[in-house]
Design an enzyme around this catalytic site. Sequence first.
Site, PDB file in Angstrom:
ATOM      1  N   HIS A 181      88.769 -15.210   1.088  1.00 53.12           N
ATOM      2  CA  HIS A 181      87.702 -14.524   1.831  1.00 53.12           C
ATOM      3  C   HIS A 181      88.277 -13.605   2.904  1.00 53.12           C
ATOM      4  O   HIS A 181      87.585 -13.273   3.870  1.00 53.12           O
ATOM      5  CB  HIS A 181      86.732 -15.529   2.465  1.00 53.12           C
ATOM      6  N   SER A 211      97.939  12.839   8.316  1.00 50.54           N
ATOM      7  CA  SER A 211      96.640  13.310   8.792  1.00 50.54           C
ATOM      8  C   SER A 211      96.800  14.713   9.351  1.00 50.54           C
ATOM      9  O   SER A 211      97.810  15.011  10.007  1.00 50.54           O
ATOM     10  CB  SER A 211      96.094  12.366   9.869  1.00 50.54           C
TER      11      SER A 211
END
Length: 438
Positions: free
Chosen positions: A145, A266
Amino acid sequence: MIERYSRPAMAALWSAESRYRIWFEIEAHALDALVDLGVVPHSAAKAVWAWWATNPVIDVVAIDAIEAVTKHDVIAFLTWVAEHVGDEARFLHQGMTSSDVLDTCLAVQLARASDLLIADLDALLDVLERRAFEHKFTPTIGRSHGIHAEPVTFGLKLAQAHAEFARNRNRLVAARDEIATCAISGAVGTFANIDPRVEKHVAAKMGLGIEPVSTQVIPRDRHAMFFATLGVIASSIERLATEIRHLQRTEVLEVEEYFSPGQKGSSAMPHKRNPVLTENLTGLARMVRSAVTPALENVALWHERDISHSSVERYIGPDATITLDFALARLTGVVDKLLIYPVRMQKNLDRMGGLVHSQRVLLALTQAGMSREDAYKAVQRNAMQVWESDGTLSLMELLKNDAEVTAHLAAADVEDKFDLGYHFKQVDRIFERVFGRQ
């Protein structure tokens, strides 16, 4: 088919020139068989092969120009051949129908595409095996999870991926065998105007099996299974790519895609190092899987045949195989150059104050006489203190100071349950299962 996501060998397989060359082979081999059966004169086959030997250039532009008039691609091709071969070309396509050429050609292309993809999988499996053994005992945290669970090794993560892609290789080999099928049975598949021995001859020459009942087209359940297999492989690519993406997150940073000199992450933020390759693989996997549903819908054709499948396959045949070929090669490169940070893995393992060893203490308490319910409560109440302290407290120390726990376990016994190496005692056995060696 986008050049950005194409590799030369696979893209060439789906070119118009390649397709026409396969068409010629099918027609010429069928002609040879008809000669052997005494249906057409030997001079016809001799003339066709002689022209091919001296002038094997496919004029795609000329064929396309003929098709613009005929509105039929196979007729356009045969017309172009006849223009060069002459009168003997009239014996080509005797008793055949277009589907005999088109379906058999597609089978050849998909079989050859499979061979390239199998080679891609072999390369990926080699890299996964090498890196799995490199990090066979590199401790890292296993997560369920998305939450810390118990320790594993990074080598086990890669061993799992290897086992999965080995299954995919077996699936693709089976899918290749099923799709590599020839049909030269004539209109509605009855062999009324062509002897089955022609089909047998062409199949042998093209490296294909024989479709038992072709109804003029090869049944599309074969194609559905093939593209479904490609979809499963794509999902396995996405699974490993997603794992790498999660592990590269700044808060985790246990692995990282290789960042080459001069690479930019970026346009706005010079510090960025993004998992662009694995993100790309996630997107490419979606595109491969997008071929599965149309392939399944192609199974239900009208009566003996229709061409509702044709336009679909002109898309998904090239697109799915070319994209998967590119994706497998890219994933191989990612794993090969993957930056792996054992120190960060250990730091993350230690981050939660030993919570990852809670099960061992639980089991030890039950073996020492506590009920499972009481043992669970005792361990959990201490674990929650550690959890809420964000790992600044030590589960081991809290347990050693818990009277209910120490009534059943000595301090040394508690400490023993926090041995990291305990979790890796079966790693050799798992590797033996996956790789056949330790």
